[in-house]
Design a protein around this motif. Structure first.
Motif, PDB file in Angstrom:
ATOM      1  N   ARG A  71       0.821  -1.216   0.000  1.00 33.66           N
ATOM      2  CA  ARG A  71       0.000   0.000   0.000  1.00 33.66           C
ATOM      3  C   ARG A  71       0.853   1.264   0.000  1.00 33.66           C
ATOM      4  NH1 ARG A  71      -5.279   0.160   1.900  1.00 33.66           N
ATOM      5  NH2 ARG A  71      -4.808   1.834   3.392  1.00 33.66           N
ATOM      6  N   ASP A  72       2.006   1.223   0.655  1.00 33.08           N
ATOM      7  CA  ASP A  72       2.766   2.442   0.876  1.00 33.08           C
ATOM      8  C   ASP A  72       3.667   2.848  -0.293  1.00 33.08           C
ATOM      9  OD1 ASP A  72       1.604   2.678   3.345  1.00 33.08           O
ATOM     10  OD2 ASP A  72       3.353   1.962   4.479  1.00 33.08           O
ATOM     11  N   VAL A  73       4.111   1.882  -1.105  1.00 31.29           N
ATOM     12  CA  VAL A  73       4.979   2.285  -2.221  1.00 31.29           C
ATOM     13  C   VAL A  73       4.189   3.207  -3.148  1.00 31.29           C
ATOM     14  CG1 VAL A  73       6.489   0.261  -2.164  1.00 31.29           C
ATOM     15  CG2 VAL A  73       4.387   0.179  -3.529  1.00 31.29           C
ATOM     16  N   PRO A  74       4.832   4.284  -3.650  1.00 33.67           N
ATOM     17  CA  PRO A  74       4.111   5.270  -4.461  1.00 33.67           C
ATOM     18  C   PRO A  74       3.965   4.861  -5.925  1.00 33.67           C
ATOM     19  CG  PRO A  74       6.374   5.957  -4.188  1.00 33.67           C
ATOM     20  CD  PRO A  74       6.226   4.682  -3.390  1.00 33.67           C
ATOM     21  N   LYS A  75       3.840   3.583  -6.161  1.00 34.27           N
ATOM     22  CA  LYS A  75       3.691   3.058  -7.528  1.00 34.27           C
ATOM     23  C   LYS A  75       2.478   2.128  -7.551  1.00 34.27           C
ATOM     24  CE  LYS A  75       7.906   4.731  -7.929  1.00 34.27           C
ATOM     25  NZ  LYS A  75       9.144   3.952  -8.075  1.00 34.27           N
ATOM     26  N   PRO A  76       1.733   2.081  -8.642  1.00 34.18           N
ATOM     27  CA  PRO A  76       0.663   1.093  -8.751  1.00 34.18           C
ATOM     28  C   PRO A  76       1.239  -0.325  -8.737  1.00 34.18           C
ATOM     29  CG  PRO A  76       0.452   2.787 -10.444  1.00 34.18           C
ATOM     30  CD  PRO A  76       1.801   2.952  -9.833  1.00 34.18           C
ATOM     31  N   VAL A  77       0.548  -1.216  -8.058  1.00 34.14           N
ATOM     32  CA  VAL A  77       0.945  -2.623  -7.999  1.00 34.14           C
ATOM     33  C   VAL A  77      -0.141  -3.459  -8.671  1.00 34.14           C
ATOM     34  CG1 VAL A  77       1.577  -4.574  -6.533  1.00 34.14           C
ATOM     35  CG2 VAL A  77       2.190  -2.239  -5.840  1.00 34.14           C
TER      36      VAL A  77
ATOM     37  N   ARG B  65      -1.967   7.492  -2.443  1.00 27.47           N
ATOM     38  CA  ARG B  65      -1.972   7.838  -1.021  1.00 27.47           C
ATOM     39  C   ARG B  65      -3.344   8.343  -0.585  1.00 27.47           C
ATOM     40  NH1 ARG B  65       2.343   8.357   2.339  1.00 27.47           N
ATOM     41  NH2 ARG B  65       3.067   6.681   0.967  1.00 27.47           N
ATOM     42  N   SER B  66      -4.034   9.075  -1.456  1.00 23.26           N
ATOM     43  CA  SER B  66      -5.370   9.578  -1.133  1.00 23.26           C
ATOM     44  C   SER B  66      -6.367   8.443  -0.966  1.00 23.26           C
ATOM     45  CB  SER B  66      -5.849  10.539  -2.227  1.00 23.26           C
ATOM     46  OG  SER B  66      -4.999  11.650  -2.334  1.00 23.26           O
ATOM     47  N   PHE B  67      -6.330   7.472  -1.877  1.00 21.86           N
ATOM     48  CA  PHE B  67      -7.192   6.301  -1.733  1.00 21.86           C
ATOM     49  C   PHE B  67      -6.904   5.589  -0.416  1.00 21.86           C
ATOM     50  CE2 PHE B  67      -7.439   6.236  -6.551  1.00 21.86           C
ATOM     51  CZ  PHE B  67      -8.800   6.457  -6.616  1.00 21.86           C
ATOM     52  N   ASN B  68      -5.620   5.427  -0.111  1.00 25.19           N
ATOM     53  CA  ASN B  68      -5.244   4.677   1.087  1.00 25.19           C
ATOM     54  C   ASN B  68      -5.661   5.374   2.378  1.00 25.19           C
ATOM     55  OD1 ASN B  68      -4.084   2.733  -0.536  1.00 25.19           O
ATOM     56  ND2 ASN B  68      -1.976   3.357  -0.139  1.00 25.19           N
ATOM     57  N   MET B  69      -5.641   6.706   2.387  1.00 23.38           N
ATOM     58  CA  MET B  69      -6.001   7.430   3.605  1.00 23.38           C
ATOM     59  C   MET B  69      -7.411   7.094   4.066  1.00 23.38           C
ATOM     60  SD  MET B  69      -4.329  11.216   2.990  1.00 23.38           S
ATOM     61  CE  MET B  69      -5.068  11.878   4.495  1.00 23.38           C
ATOM     62  N   ASP B  70      -8.300   6.851   3.108  1.00 19.42           N
ATOM     63  CA  ASP B  70      -9.689   6.574   3.453  1.00 19.42           C
ATOM     64  C   ASP B  70      -9.849   5.250   4.190  1.00 19.42           C
ATOM     65  OD1 ASP B  70     -12.576   7.149   3.253  1.00 19.42           O
ATOM     66  OD2 ASP B  70     -12.590   5.401   1.928  1.00 19.42           O
TER      67      ASP B  70
ATOM     68  N   ASN C  63      -7.472   3.288   8.634  1.00 16.34           N
ATOM     69  CA  ASN C  63      -7.843   2.738   9.939  1.00 16.34           C
ATOM     70  C   ASN C  63      -7.794   1.221   9.961  1.00 16.34           C
ATOM     71  OD1 ASN C  63     -10.275   2.886   8.189  1.00 16.34           O
ATOM     72  ND2 ASN C  63     -11.285   1.938   9.944  1.00 16.34           N
ATOM     73  N   ILE C  64      -7.877   0.591   8.790  1.00 14.51           N
ATOM     74  CA  ILE C  64      -7.848  -0.875   8.734  1.00 14.51           C
ATOM     75  C   ILE C  64      -6.482  -1.398   9.141  1.00 14.51           C
ATOM     76  CG2 ILE C  64      -8.117  -2.893   7.227  1.00 14.51           C
ATOM     77  CD1 ILE C  64     -10.160  -1.301   5.630  1.00 14.51           C
ATOM     78  N   ARG C  65      -5.435  -0.593   8.975  1.00 14.17           N
ATOM     79  CA  ARG C  65      -4.107  -1.006   9.428  1.00 14.17           C
ATOM     80  C   ARG C  65      -4.120  -1.228  10.947  1.00 14.17           C
ATOM     81  NH1 ARG C  65       1.216   0.793   6.814  1.00 14.17           N
ATOM     82  NH2 ARG C  65      -0.097   2.319   5.780  1.00 14.17           N
ATOM     83  N   GLY C  66      -4.826  -0.362  11.662  1.00 15.93           N
ATOM     84  CA  GLY C  66      -4.956  -0.529  13.109  1.00 15.93           C
ATOM     85  C   GLY C  66      -5.762  -1.760  13.467  1.00 15.93           C
ATOM     86  N   ILE C  67      -6.826  -2.004  12.708  1.00 14.22           N
ATOM     87  CA  ILE C  67      -7.622  -3.216  12.920  1.00 14.22           C
ATOM     88  C   ILE C  67      -6.755  -4.449  12.729  1.00 14.22           C
ATOM     89  CG2 ILE C  67      -9.547  -4.588  12.030  1.00 14.22           C
ATOM     90  CD1 ILE C  67     -10.879  -1.933  11.207  1.00 14.22           C
ATOM     91  N   ALA C  68      -5.926  -4.429  11.676  1.00 14.95           N
ATOM     92  CA  ALA C  68      -5.043  -5.562  11.396  1.00 14.95           C
ATOM     93  C   ALA C  68      -4.047  -5.785  12.524  1.00 14.95           C
ATOM     94  CB  ALA C  68      -4.305  -5.334  10.080  1.00 14.95           C
ATOM     95  N   GLY C  69      -3.475  -4.693  13.038  1.00 10.17           N
ATOM     96  CA  GLY C  69      -2.508  -4.824  14.122  1.00 10.17           C
ATOM     97  C   GLY C  69      -3.105  -5.475  15.346  1.00 10.17           C
ATOM     98  N   MET C  70      -4.304  -5.037  15.734  1.00  4.82           N
ATOM     99  CA  MET C  70      -4.978  -5.640  16.869  1.00  4.82           C
ATOM    100  C   MET C  70      -5.381  -7.078  16.565  1.00  4.82           C
ATOM    101  SD  MET C  70      -8.669  -4.737  18.559  1.00  4.82           S
ATOM    102  CE  MET C  70      -9.454  -5.530  17.151  1.00  4.82           C
ATOM    103  N   GLY C  71      -5.885  -7.283  15.350  1.00  2.06           N
ATOM    104  CA  GLY C  71      -6.360  -8.615  14.972  1.00  2.06           C
ATOM    105  C   GLY C  71      -5.268  -9.654  14.945  1.00  2.06           C
ATOM    106  N   MET C  72      -4.056  -9.243  14.543  1.00  6.20           N
ATOM    107  CA  MET C  72      -2.954 -10.194  14.500  1.00  6.20           C
ATOM    108  C   MET C  72      -2.583 -10.694  15.897  1.00  6.20           C
ATOM    109  SD  MET C  72      -2.060 -11.020  11.465  1.00  6.20           S
ATOM    110  CE  MET C  72      -2.409 -10.458   9.782  1.00  6.20           C
TER     111      MET C  72
END
Length: 260
Positions: free
Chosen positions: A93-99, A211-216, A219-228
């Motif tokens: 998600r963080d790399v500034p290139k389309p994957v 980055r704009s798409f990802n900002m929306d 919060n799921i990154r936090g969910i993932a951290g707790m979920g792991m």
């Protein structure tokens, strides 16, 4: 870095990262994840690269998630569950290139999650998508669940996870998990076509858009951290261990005998 589990090349603005474990249906172990993270960092910050393609070696599978032979309660690497999945998902998600996920054969379990996270998924007609976690005593409590629901809708995401069905490339296209489906022998050409179109566009504009798409959905990154952390505790239970044990013994698991 000398890679053992993946292949990497960057030519004419396109970085190609290939999981090279076809004998394991391109399932990943700890080393695989570490090498993927390293390769995505290399490609993501290489100014000569404008687009990244993630693929699996061979014709049978794109990726089938965590290698169950490296799963004894916890996996064989670092991270909350023995796989640095949080770091891997974040770097994609963080790399500034389309994957672009280039999918042939199975995209199951953690492989399905990778397709969910990539900016685009281009599939051959042989592609098969789906989740397997609850069948083997696992789950992806983050981008694989919450973010999937944003892509395919809440009801369909719950169906995918609770029932562990498999879906054809056409079905994945219809639900919005895939951008386009082509004949298997046209897959490379189709991916090349998309790469060429991307390379014609402003890389800075694309980086800002990504980055704009990802900002929306950040919060799921936090969910993932707790979920792991919850998943790590679950992996130490007899119920979860029954899943990996049954998989290795090639039998149907009996999870409910452990329910109290």
């Amino acid at each position: 870095m000398q890679y053992e589990d993946i292949l990497y090349e960057a030519v004419d603005g396109v970085a190609r990262i290939t999981i090279n474990r076809p004998e394991k249906y391109n399932a990943f172990r700890g080393k695989t994840c570490e090498e993927l993270i390293h390769a995505f960092n290399a490609a993501g910050w290489d100014k000569s690269v404008g687009v990244i393609v993630l693929a699996g070696a061979g014709e049978k599978a794109f990726c089938t998630g965590g290698d169950q032979t490296a799963h004894e309660g916890q996996y064989d690497g670092r991270g909350t569950i023995g796989l640095p999945l949080e770091d891997l998902h974040s770097i994609i998600r963080d790399v500034p290139k389309p994957v672009i996920a280039k999918v042939q054969g199975y995209a199951i379990g953690g492989g399905n999650v990778l397709c969910t996270i990539c900016d685009f998924t281009i599939a051959g007609e042989s592609a098969v998508f789906g989740q397997v976690g609850p069948k083997v005593g696992s789950v992806d409590p983050g981008f694989g669940t919450a973010f999937l629901a944003r892509i395919v809708g809440e009801k369909k995401a719950r169906e995918i996870w609770y029932l562990c069905r498999r879906y054809s490339a056409k079905e994945a296209l219809d639900m919005g998990l895939v951008n386009t489906v082509v004949a298997d022998d046209q897959l490379d050409a189709e991916v090349d076509k998309w790469c060429a179109e991307i390379l014609e566009k402003s890389p800075t504009a694309i980086a800002i858009a990504k980055r704009s798409f990802n900002m929306d959905s950040e919060n799921i990154r936090g969910i993932a951290g707790m979920g792991m952390y919850a998943l790590s505790l679950y992996y130490d239970t007899d119920e979860a261990k029954e899943g990996s044990k049954a998989f290795k013994e090639k039998r149907k698991p009996n999870f409910r005998k452990f329910v109290r």
